[in-house]
Design a protein around this motif. Structure first.
Motif, PDB file in Angstrom:
ATOM      1  N   SER E 243       0.828  -1.203   0.000  1.00 16.49           N
ATOM      2  CA  SER E 243       0.000   0.000   0.000  1.00 16.49           C
ATOM      3  C   SER E 243       0.859   1.248   0.000  1.00 16.49           C
ATOM      4  O   SER E 243       0.553   2.226  -0.686  1.00 16.49           O
ATOM      5  N   VAL E 244       1.918   1.228   0.795  1.00 14.93           N
ATOM      6  CA  VAL E 244       2.794   2.397   0.848  1.00 14.93           C
ATOM      7  C   VAL E 244       3.406   2.644  -0.532  1.00 14.93           C
ATOM      8  O   VAL E 244       3.456   3.787  -1.007  1.00 14.93           O
ATOM      9  N   LEU E 245       3.835   1.560  -1.205  1.00 14.48           N
ATOM     10  CA  LEU E 245       4.407   1.730  -2.544  1.00 14.48           C
ATOM     11  C   LEU E 245       3.374   2.318  -3.504  1.00 14.48           C
ATOM     12  O   LEU E 245       3.677   3.229  -4.274  1.00 14.48           O
ATOM     13  N   SER E 246       2.148   1.795  -3.446  1.00 14.08           N
ATOM     14  CA  SER E 246       1.092   2.344  -4.308  1.00 14.08           C
ATOM     15  C   SER E 246       0.875   3.818  -4.020  1.00 14.08           C
ATOM     16  O   SER E 246       0.672   4.624  -4.928  1.00 14.08           O
ATOM     17  N   HIS E 247       0.873   4.119  -2.725  1.00 11.88           N
ATOM     18  CA  HIS E 247       0.648   5.508  -2.357  1.00 11.88           C
ATOM     19  C   HIS E 247       1.749   6.416  -2.897  1.00 11.88           C
ATOM     20  O   HIS E 247       1.473   7.483  -3.442  1.00 11.88           O
ATOM     21  N   ASN E 248       2.999   5.973  -2.734  1.00  3.57           N
ATOM     22  CA  ASN E 248       4.108   6.760  -3.259  1.00  3.57           C
ATOM     23  C   ASN E 248       3.962   6.953  -4.762  1.00  3.57           C
ATOM     24  O   ASN E 248       4.172   8.054  -5.288  1.00  3.57           O
ATOM     25  N   LEU E 249       3.586   5.879  -5.449  1.00  2.00           N
ATOM     26  CA  LEU E 249       3.381   5.936  -6.885  1.00  2.00           C
ATOM     27  C   LEU E 249       2.358   7.013  -7.226  1.00  2.00           C
ATOM     28  O   LEU E 249       2.571   7.837  -8.123  1.00  2.00           O
ATOM     29  N   ASN E 250       1.244   6.994  -6.495  1.00  2.00           N
ATOM     30  CA  ASN E 250       0.215   8.002  -6.738  1.00  2.00           C
ATOM     31  C   ASN E 250       0.767   9.405  -6.544  1.00  2.00           C
ATOM     32  O   ASN E 250       0.482  10.313  -7.337  1.00  2.00           O
ATOM     33  N   ASP E 251       1.531   9.588  -5.487  1.00  3.44           N
ATOM     34  CA  ASP E 251       2.065  10.921  -5.204  1.00  3.44           C
ATOM     35  C   ASP E 251       3.007  11.379  -6.317  1.00  3.44           C
ATOM     36  O   ASP E 251       2.931  12.518  -6.785  1.00  3.44           O
ATOM     37  N   ILE E 252       3.884  10.462  -6.735  1.00  2.00           N
ATOM     38  CA  ILE E 252       4.823  10.812  -7.805  1.00  2.00           C
ATOM     39  C   ILE E 252       4.067  11.189  -9.075  1.00  2.00           C
ATOM     40  O   ILE E 252       4.358  12.204  -9.722  1.00  2.00           O
ATOM     41  N   LEU E 253       3.078  10.380  -9.408  1.00  2.00           N
ATOM     42  CA  LEU E 253       2.354  10.648 -10.642  1.00  2.00           C
ATOM     43  C   LEU E 253       1.541  11.918 -10.558  1.00  2.00           C
ATOM     44  O   LEU E 253       1.321  12.590 -11.558  1.00  2.00           O
ATOM     45  N   ARG E 254       1.101  12.253  -9.359  1.00  2.00           N
ATOM     46  CA  ARG E 254       0.341  13.489  -9.225  1.00  2.00           C
ATOM     47  C   ARG E 254       1.256  14.683  -9.532  1.00  2.00           C
ATOM     48  O   ARG E 254       0.860  15.616 -10.222  1.00  2.00           O
TER      49      ARG E 254
END
Lengths: 312, 312, 312, 312, 312
Positions: E243-254
């Motif tokens: 989940s943390v990795l997914s979250h980081n991914l979302n943040d980067i893509l944002r």
């Protein structure tokens, strides 16, 4: 073109001190006729022998035991584990084994009995029960080298997951290993109950011999334990591989973001001064260096800002 | 428009040596009246026959057994597995089967008994218990061809997962296969207890016949084993498909990143020399080639750097 | 503002042939006093009735049975399944039901007994055990319509997962459906043991009546089977939805990559010829068309190359 | 600096009608000496009391019972659930409780017994078994408020998952809640067997008192049921959160793709007319508007095309 | 180069009051000969001692017990948990321990017995059963420090998951910890049954000594409980890390999306005015500032719009 089916039964017999071991590989209609002529088994048993894929089981009758067992055999042509079925009839003075396809450990043992008098005496002199134990034991033990290979494969997979060179093959290898473990479990699972039944059924087993069947059970449970463990290991590896893929994704995207974040604003600045309007410093060389300086400042500012936010 | 319900009971009877097999397909109110008139069963049983979706079970009464069984039937209209219910009453001299929808193996067996005297004698001469065995056995065995089809479908899915042409359909196919397995399990799961109860209940079963019901149990357990195995296989395939998708994603993004990383800086350089200020080498053709050279150097430098970091 | 609590006990009684059914909805302190005055139950039982959330159970005492059961009730205000608790005392000549909130099937049955003489005779004439059976049966059966609705909702969800219009709502709907199933299971799980205890406890149950409680057990197990099945289905759907989302992601990114890969190099070419240096073909219209031609060649080359690698 | 250990045993005693309740909080070496002097327990028991982390258990000896129980205690300093161990010796005329850290419900009960004569009479007059019941019951019941808090936290988490403002905190909160549930389960799991053993061991329990220990068991099973349910809920929420994150990712990428798809071609067109070659319409204002028109046409065309493919 | 195998058996003996403890580390062929000469055990047992990887088990014979146990040993060279096997023969007056590799707790205990008379008297004076208990207890207890280390490692991992500096190492650490737990479980799982068998087999155990073996069982179950708990914890941590990795991914893509959304349109505007056609305001300085103003308006408009949609 397969040769025409020979019209004589394919029955091999070893006899020693009144105990007979009859081996019929891939039994056919003509072998069935031979069996029905010589032995008086229940019709359902004959049907079971000649139908596909029975469940492993032990059926007790008045004069004999009927045992169906499955053993994993690696089929090299299709790279797949198959279940080889062995049907066994045991009576006070005979053991009939009917493998539905060639099963190496059984063949080897039979061959050794046929050619080597010592082995024959060792195996036949303690009665049908002991002979049965030796046959089943040899077949069960044949699983261990396969399991050891699987274990090594899992260790190799674990290492290659963290390789930088992680490629698409690893996913396929993990999948294949998992399907192989699932297949092995499918063969062994129903077997365990049958082997326990065999231990309970102490017929044709004399004196302290029940310890031997306990031994087979131990081996079979060990096979099962190892498969359970392999299943946990491979599931763990799959989860880890997923995490590694996610992590790589994050790293790739971080680089992409870094580049866009650095390049796009600088390109915008250059484009603005490329407009065909009267831009400040138009035509002067000072402006060129001033703008390059501005670009460096913007660059450093942004890198600093994003560093602080943890993006770069 | 469905035809008006006929006002005569839809009761078929085969009688042989004092044993009667009565088959009533899709029993209606009028058939119930007929049954209540001829047989004295418990009111709860009548209710069970005419209510929807009973659980598979075996109820023992003084004069008869009441058995409810479910079998999977593939409904081609909606591409879905449904459970067909068969309610069975067995007494010392009768067997009444009440399928709530047409069940092929039952129909075939009934038809063969009606038309073929040999079959009739074979099935009826060993009493109601043997007839019951034959009916249940036929229905259970009908699951195997379905399972074999499922197995083939799973193998096809496994292959197509690694196809380069992986498309959106594979997700849907995996989902459908899984739901089908789940549905099959739902039908078979409660059945197993009922069939074990049937084996324990040795009524109307003479002599060595209990072996036959043991046989049905074996078949039913084998069905369950295969379904357990299929469930493991499909779950493994789903996990693998997820990994393949992640892997593809990584590959796509690596290409995208490579392109951005290569193109954006070069475009920036070109834009800088496109500014309407006095750029170095303005208007000279040497500058054009010098800048192109600079671009090539930057290009090679970056590709080398990213290669070393493993991005390209 | 809730009305002040009335100071008379809220006790309803139906009496018929010496058997009394007392129903006290939402029992309060005053009802407890009334009960303690009229019946001599164990103090722990009184505590259980008036404390929250007992576990379903059956306690046997010398003169009576104390039964606690839970049934799912859909609370429309908060869109949530709640457990309604019914405490029951059964003795040889009485049945006392104490629902802690209005429970429709119980209310209906009570109302029909009160108003309809036939129903009353039917239910009361076979003793306290049969009346208990009817009450519990009505409450258990009320779960089936709820389950059927759940089943339909799952089918709708399955279809909408593959809709192109997949929106954020589907995630929320899947989550809600899952939490509902989890909640339902939470209510039913401990109930099953209690209902089995009730079957074993054959008190106040005459003659062949134990079959009836067996019937309730069947229904309760069926509810559980359906919930197990629903759980498997929804977990399968969630996994499928995840795959669909991954797939969509891949598709979106493939488009993005395609565009970048095609557009960025062309833009670079244009920018290069936009530099304020002496570009080849400067000021000629032939150059314009030549460069456009170059762009088309680059475009076709790259599309071809990426097609071959499977990216486009 | 911790104060030096006092050199008098920290033994509190309440005596009433020949029954003694001795409470020794955090027993030390000196308390052990006191115990060994006054009571003759098995050496293993003494070791268990003074070693860390025994498993919950009930050991029967001739003259007494030795009971080890664990209860969850929320340690506010580290925001973590810990297991507090209580060792209990019960004999016909004594109850010795040795909590290894302060346990509120036990302290409260002891305090009330010490200060309030009515409570003391109520608890002591029914023998050592009833006193034991009261002590254990108080400790078990203390779990329910904790569970209720957990339940509320889960409901809040469920709501916040679908909040637009979903932030990184939710992942951490889900993880903490899960670890808390796992911890709670770790404490309660081995306890259940011990409490069942306690019910089976009906010593020092007079008359109808076994019902009371049944009551504790019910409570303990209810705690376990709730934890099982919480585990299912939190796992469901985690899966949902993952889906929500994937969904957000898709939405973000769709926007990014939309922008690139719209902007890149238009920029290319502008760059092409910015080349320093003789572009069509060079220097005319009509060309400017014509190109803008072309851009709008391209824009509309692409938006339409992508709309139809479902990308925008 | 390994030294040549010495040709004298490596047999160590301690004798006290008629009870002998024989310890043979890494038994070889010559030790087997010695054993066969001095003791008359079953041939299968000798085979088990000298074959690899038996399953933990307890075999009862008339004159002795044969016990196989496994204990986890951390192999520092390969950073991996291995199972050390200890084979034990116990008779009325002897205890023979045959560790297949050096096992510290066993060595320590043996050494203490050899050198310290008090320890020897304490261990030997209560018979072979008590000595066996002490040996097994020492080996089982040696697991607890290992488990405590594992627990600390898990706590450290939990903290580092939420670190901003989350790096690729965490995935590898989680995977290693999980494989370690899986390995530990593999060793302990089959052991539990053997230890229970040992408790049931009360031979050579006098008086109240069965309590001691109960104690070993408690310890072994505690080990298992802790491993079950660790497995739940590590699975929870893996899910959280995903989940943390997914979250980081979302943040980067944002961030990436934000930048593209802001920069691309502005660059388009600049490119449009850079076209070599007659652009509005060509050559005037007012146009420059007007266009910059337009850019700021577009910028603010888009940021506002995307803020409202929750993208930025």
């Amino acid at each position: 073109v397969p040769a025409a089916e020979p019209d004589t039964p394919n029955v091999e017999v070893i006899e020693f001190e009144g105990l007979r071991w009859i081996n019929i590989e891939r039994p056919r209609a003509i072998d069935r006729a031979w069996l029905e002529e010589h032995y008086d088994f229940h019709p359902l048993d004959y049907e079971d022998v000649f139908s596909r894929n029975q469940r492993p089981k032990v059926d007790e009758y008045d004069g004999y035991l009927f045992v169906v067992l499955h053993f994993p055999v690696f089929d090299k042509r299709v790279n797949r584990l198959n279940a080889a079925e062995v049907d066994i009839f045991v009576g006070p003075d005979f053991l009939i084994t009917l493998p539905n396809e060639p099963l190496q450990p059984l063949e080897y043992l039979y061959e050794r009995c046929r050619t080597n008098e010592d082995t024959r005496e060792d195996l036949f002199s303690k009665g049908a029960g002991y002979l049965l134990y030796k046959v089943v034991d040899a077949c069960v033990d044949a699983s261990f080298p396969m399991l050891r290979k699987m274990g090594l494969k899992l260790e190799r997979l674990e290492e290659s997951i963290f390789d930088e060179e992680a490629n698409r093959e690893i996913v396929r290898d993990l999948s294949n290993a998992k399907q192989e473990i699932i297949n092995f479990r499918k063969i062994v699972r129903p077997q365990r109950t049958a082997l326990k039944d065999l231990e309970r059924t102490k017929r044709y087993v004399t004196g302290g011999m029940h310890i031997y069947f306990d031994d087979i059970n131990d081996a079979s449970e060990r096979v099962w334990d190892m498969l359970e463990n392999f299943k946990e290991v491979i599931e763990g590896l799959e989860a880890t591989n997923e995490s590694v893929l996610s992590h790589n994704l994050n790293d790739i995207l971080r680089v992409l973001t870094a580049f866009s974040v650095i390049m796009l604003p600088l390109t915008l600045i250059a484009s603005v001064w490329g407009m065909n309007v009267h831009v400040p410093g138009e035509g002067t060389v000072h402006a060129f260096w001033a703008i390059l300086g501005l670009m460096v400042v913007v660059l450093i500012g942004m890198v600093t800002w994003f560093r602080r936010r943890g993006w770069l």
